[in-house]
Design an enzyme around this catalytic site. Structure first.
Site, mmCIF file in Angstrom:
data_model
loop_
_atom_site.group_PDB
_atom_site.id
_atom_site.type_symbol
_atom_site.label_atom_id
_atom_site.label_comp_id
_atom_site.label_asym_id
_atom_site.label_seq_id
_atom_site.Cartn_x
_atom_site.Cartn_y
_atom_site.Cartn_z
ATOM 1 C CD1 TRP A 1 -0.070 -1.439 3.192
ATOM 2 C CD2 TRP A 1 0.683 0.671 3.237
ATOM 3 N NE1 TRP A 1 0.756 -1.315 4.282
ATOM 4 C CE2 TRP A 1 1.231 -0.037 4.342
ATOM 5 C CE3 TRP A 1 1.031 2.015 3.072
ATOM 6 C CZ2 TRP A 1 2.089 0.560 5.261
ATOM 7 C CZ3 TRP A 1 1.892 2.598 3.997
ATOM 8 C CH2 TRP A 1 2.404 1.877 5.070
ATOM 9 N N PRO B 1 -3.243 -6.097 -5.845
ATOM 10 C CG PRO B 1 -4.772 -4.358 -6.273
ATOM 11 C CD PRO B 1 -4.455 -5.797 -6.622
ATOM 12 N N GLY C 1 6.739 -6.266 -0.157
ATOM 13 C CA GLY C 1 6.014 -6.168 1.109
ATOM 14 C C GLY C 1 6.893 -6.623 2.252
ATOM 15 C CB SER C 2 6.086 -7.618 5.691
ATOM 16 O OG SER C 2 5.214 -8.693 5.421
ATOM 17 C CD GLU D 1 13.037 -5.374 -4.654
ATOM 18 O OE1 GLU D 1 13.673 -5.534 -5.694
ATOM 19 O OE2 GLU D 1 13.547 -4.945 -3.600
ATOM 20 C CG LEU D 2 11.214 -9.619 1.014
ATOM 21 C CD1 LEU D 2 11.734 -10.911 1.623
ATOM 22 C CD2 LEU D 2 9.739 -9.711 0.700
ATOM 23 C CB CYS E 1 11.161 -1.130 2.090
ATOM 24 S SG CYS E 1 11.434 -0.601 0.410
ATOM 25 C CD GLU F 1 10.616 -2.154 7.427
ATOM 26 O OE1 GLU F 1 9.924 -3.178 7.499
ATOM 27 O OE2 GLU F 1 11.084 -1.735 6.361
HETATM 28 N N1 LIG Z 1 11.377 -3.861 -0.269
HETATM 29 C C1 LIG Z 1 10.423 -3.065 -0.704
HETATM 30 O O1 LIG Z 1 10.508 -2.487 -1.802
HETATM 31 C C2 LIG Z 1 9.215 -2.838 0.141
HETATM 32 C C3 LIG Z 1 9.012 -3.494 1.357
HETATM 33 N N2 LIG Z 1 7.872 -3.240 2.106
HETATM 34 C C4 LIG Z 1 7.725 -3.845 3.434
HETATM 35 O O2 LIG Z 1 6.328 -4.270 3.657
HETATM 36 C C5 LIG Z 1 5.881 -3.862 4.955
HETATM 37 C C6 LIG Z 1 4.757 -2.862 4.864
HETATM 38 O O3 LIG Z 1 3.972 -3.074 3.754
HETATM 39 P P1 LIG Z 1 2.653 -3.986 3.872
HETATM 40 O O4 LIG Z 1 1.842 -3.785 2.643
HETATM 41 O O5 LIG Z 1 1.968 -3.819 5.182
HETATM 42 O O6 LIG Z 1 3.249 -5.436 3.821
HETATM 43 P P2 LIG Z 1 2.452 -6.818 3.783
HETATM 44 O O7 LIG Z 1 3.531 -7.790 3.561
HETATM 45 O O8 LIG Z 1 1.505 -7.024 4.888
HETATM 46 O O9 LIG Z 1 1.510 -6.732 2.465
HETATM 47 C C7 LIG Z 1 2.093 -6.657 1.191
HETATM 48 C C8 LIG Z 1 1.126 -7.298 0.197
HETATM 49 O O10 LIG Z 1 0.988 -8.679 0.534
HETATM 50 C C9 LIG Z 1 -0.379 -9.014 0.646
HETATM 51 N N3 LIG Z 1 -0.532 -10.118 1.588
HETATM 52 C C10 LIG Z 1 -0.592 -10.075 2.934
HETATM 53 N N4 LIG Z 1 -0.752 -11.319 3.443
HETATM 54 C C11 LIG Z 1 -0.802 -12.182 2.371
HETATM 55 C C12 LIG Z 1 -0.963 -13.600 2.215
HETATM 56 N N5 LIG Z 1 -1.113 -14.409 3.265
HETATM 57 N N6 LIG Z 1 -0.968 -14.124 0.955
HETATM 58 C C13 LIG Z 1 -0.833 -13.325 -0.122
HETATM 59 N N7 LIG Z 1 -0.666 -11.966 -0.049
HETATM 60 C C14 LIG Z 1 -0.661 -11.418 1.204
HETATM 61 C C15 LIG Z 1 -1.041 -7.735 1.086
HETATM 62 O O11 LIG Z 1 -2.430 -7.771 0.791
HETATM 63 C C16 LIG Z 1 -0.292 -6.719 0.233
HETATM 64 O O12 LIG Z 1 -0.849 -6.711 -1.067
HETATM 65 C C17 LIG Z 1 7.111 -3.310 5.619
HETATM 66 O O13 LIG Z 1 7.816 -4.361 6.241
HETATM 67 C C18 LIG Z 1 7.981 -2.800 4.472
HETATM 68 O O14 LIG Z 1 9.338 -2.732 4.742
HETATM 69 C C19 LIG Z 1 6.879 -2.432 1.676
HETATM 70 C C20 LIG Z 1 7.047 -1.794 0.456
HETATM 71 C C21 LIG Z 1 8.219 -1.920 -0.364
HETATM 72 O O1 LIG Z 2 7.974 0.404 -1.288
HETATM 73 C C1 LIG Z 2 8.969 1.047 -1.038
HETATM 74 O O2 LIG Z 2 9.328 1.356 0.077
HETATM 75 C C2 LIG Z 2 9.734 1.492 -2.234
HETATM 76 O O3 LIG Z 2 10.515 0.432 -2.724
HETATM 77 C C3 LIG Z 2 10.608 2.641 -1.859
HETATM 78 S S1 LIG Z 2 11.139 3.532 -3.246
HETATM 79 O O4 LIG Z 2 11.337 2.614 -4.393
HETATM 80 O O5 LIG Z 2 10.071 4.504 -3.544
HETATM 81 O O6 LIG Z 2 12.371 4.133 -2.802
#
Ligand SMILES: NC(=O)C1=CN([C@@H]2O[C@H](COP(=O)(O)OP(=O)(O)OC[C@H]3O[C@@H](n4cnc5c(N)ncnc54)[C@H](O)[C@@H]3O)[C@@H](O)[C@H]2O)C=CC1
Ligand SMILES: O=C(O)[C@H](O)CS(=O)(=O)O
Length: 489
Positions: free
Chosen positions: A156, A181, A233-234, A255-256, A289, A386
């Site tokens: 999100w 999404p 995501g996470s 990408e976690l 992230c 985090e």
């Molecule tokens: N490395 C990166 O580029 C990024 C990493 N993150 C990480 O994600 C976390 C925050 O974002 P959130 O959206 O709350 O993460 P999240 O991991 O809870 O959700 C991400 C996506 O996974 C889906 N999801 C959740 N549980 C699922 C399941 N059991 N099966 C399939 N899909 C599922 C969610 O609906 C969402 O679409 C933070 O830890 C952040 O660091 C977030 C954005 C970018």
């Molecule tokens: O979801 C995120 O945190 C993004 O990967 C960060 S960025 O690409 O906008 O820097």
């Protein structure tokens, strides 16, 4: 209601194999985190629709990959142009469902569109090889072909860019994509699909499925037609999806989570370091992230840096992202506020000092004051977890060796940053930091031209750059034999 120049971009429907499906009375409400108001509804879809989208993607992909790279590039270019033509509306939809200030949301639209622009260009450069052979009658050829049907699950916090950072290389490579999404921010994804149709993406090539993450994810990870899962995501969810993909040996893009260190040495340009810390820490209200999660400042400049940072952040207003001049919007939901409050409470209970903010904002709801903590130590939760919110914890250090060891003392390895004007130190620290990305005298590193991604528990693969296309392609080796010398007539 969101004021849009083109109201058709806010579509209350999911796109399944080229068919738009509108919500029935089981539809899911999408709310504005700044007001709690309902923006609209999307359908609550599950296994059957996901399976249908995957089947349609397989059919569409076979035709899509037969088109020339130039033809695919032209469709992507048209998609980029449409995104930029509708930047204001896409930004307004994003602010309404995610909360970030409108200026920042429009910035994300340009950032997201840049991945479509970049991969429209990269599409025509999926070069293969002809390698000098090992035998006179043999020729060795390597070609690149698209992986096939790709499933994508996105977060999100960047509801536009995290999708285009995957869709761009996928479609450029000749793949099809079925996207789920985040449930908090589906309308940004749906608006992308509306514009994708107008750009000429064939029916079925791009589906957007809304509904139960667990149910949709189970079909995506279990269906053998899906050749790759790309997830942002996470780390917790990423690891679970990784395991779900194992029985069908899917390719993974992950990408976690992150826990970025931001290091300021005595020899740093302090004003530049403060500017970089504001961006690296507080972009998207700290909900990225790659945000600076730990700020390490060398003893010689610690007090000056802390004072300058607090003075700068104190001038930045919090409020509804649609209001003029707002820098900090709301956090995405109450659990996010609770985690921030817990990290502040844990730090102060262990001796940290709040030099700015430190509590929920007077606006109420999910607004939280931008916060700066000094006297932070390694035993506090902010050192290992985090925060994903507007909290800047300042750690003091004495030596380079000490801070590099502290910076690397984490299971994560996504982004890192440091400020120094000592060239030898820049090389030493850049090579010593165990991260996928290092910002040197800058707090903003994300761009389509660069390989975005992490090591350790922060994920697999890279998105963007000249490397991003390969993550959606397979190498095929052709061994051509029997090329003996022609017999004399
Ligand atoms: N490395 C990166 O580029 C990024 C990493 N993150 C990480 O994600 C976390 C925050 O974002 P959130 O959206 O709350 O993460 P999240 O991991 O809870 O959700 C991400 C996506 O996974 C889906 N999801 C959740 N549980 C699922 C399941 N059991 N099966 C399939 N899909 C599922 C969610 O609906 C969402 O679409 C933070 O830890 C952040 O660091 C977030 C954005 C970018
Ligand atoms: O979801 C995120 O945190 C993004 O990967 C960060 S960025 O690409 O906008 O820097």
């Amino acid at each position: 209601m969101i004021k849009l120049n083109d109201p058709t971009l806010l579509r209350q429907a999911a796109l399944v194999g080229g068919q738009w499906i509108e919500p029935d009375d089981t539809g899911l409400a999408v709310t504005n985190p700044a007001t709690g108001g309902v923006i609209g509804h999307v359908p609550n879809l599950g296994t059957d629709e996901t399976r249908s989208a995957i089947a349609a993607a397989q059919t569409a992909q076979k035709a899509w990959t037969k088109r020339t790279a130039k033809d695919r590039a032209q469709v992507l270019r048209r998609w980029f142009d449409l995104m930029m033509d509708h930047q204001d509306d896409l930004g307004a939809i994003l602010t309404a469902e995610q909360g970030k200030p409108l200026t920042e949301a429009k910035g994300e639209i340009a950032y997201g569109a840049s991945f479509i622009e970049w991969f429209a260009e990269e599409a025509r450069r999926a070069y293969g090889d002809v390698t000098p052979g090992h035998a006179p009658d043999k020729r060795i050829i390597t070609i690149k072909q698209p992986i096939g049907v790709v499933a994508a699950i996105t977060p999100w916090n960047f509801p536009n860019a995290m999708i285009t950072r995957k869709a761009g290389p996928a479609f450029a490579a000749g793949c099809a994509m079925v996207l789920k999404p985040a449930s908090q921010t589906p309308f940004s994804a749906i608006a992308l699909a509306v514009l994708g149709e107008r750009a000429g993406l064939p029916a079925g090539l791009f589906s957007v499925i809304t509904g139960s993450a667990r149910v949709i994810g189970a079909e995506m990870t279990g269906n053998p037609t899906v050749q790759k899962l790309t997830f942002t995501g996470s780390t917790e969810i990423g690891a679970m999806l990784y395991a779900q993909c194992a029985p069908t040996i899917k390719k993974l893009g992950l990408e976690l989570g992150g826990n970025a260190p931001f290091i300021v040495f005595n020899d740093a340009d302090l004003d530049a370091a403060v500017e970089g810390a504001v961006i690296a820490k507080f972009r998207n209200n700290g909900q990225t992230c790659v945000c600076a999660n730990r700020i390490y400042v060398q003893a010689g400049v610690y007090d000056a840096f802390a004072e300058k940072l607090a003075s700068k952040v104190a001038t930045l207003p919090t409020g509804n992202g649609f209001d003029e001049g707002i820098v900090f919007g709301p956090l995405i939901d109450q659990p996010a506020v609770d985690k921030v409050a817990e990290h502040v409470s844990d730090a102060t209970s262990k001796g940290a000092t709040v030099t700015l903010g430190g509590k929920a904002h007077a606006l109420g709801g999910t607004f939280y004051e931008p916060t700066i903590l000094t006297g932070v130590t390694a035993d506090m939760a902010v050192a290992t977890e985090e925060t994903f919110g507007p909290v800047a914890p300042l750690f003091k250090f004495d030596t380079e060796a000490e801070v590099v060891a502290a910076a690397n003392d984490t299971e994560f390895g996504l982004a890192s940053y440091f400020y120094s004007r000592d060239l030898a130190r820049v090389w030493r620290v850049s090579e010593a930091l165990e991260y996928g990305m290092v910002g040197i005298n800058t707090g903003l590193i994300s761009t389509a031209e660069a390989p975005f991604g992490g090591v350790k528990m922060s994920g697999l693969g890279r998105e963007g750059s000249r490397y991003g296309l390969d993550d959606f392609m397979e190498l095929k080796y052709l061994c051509m034999g029997g090329i003996d010398a022609a017999e004399e007539a």
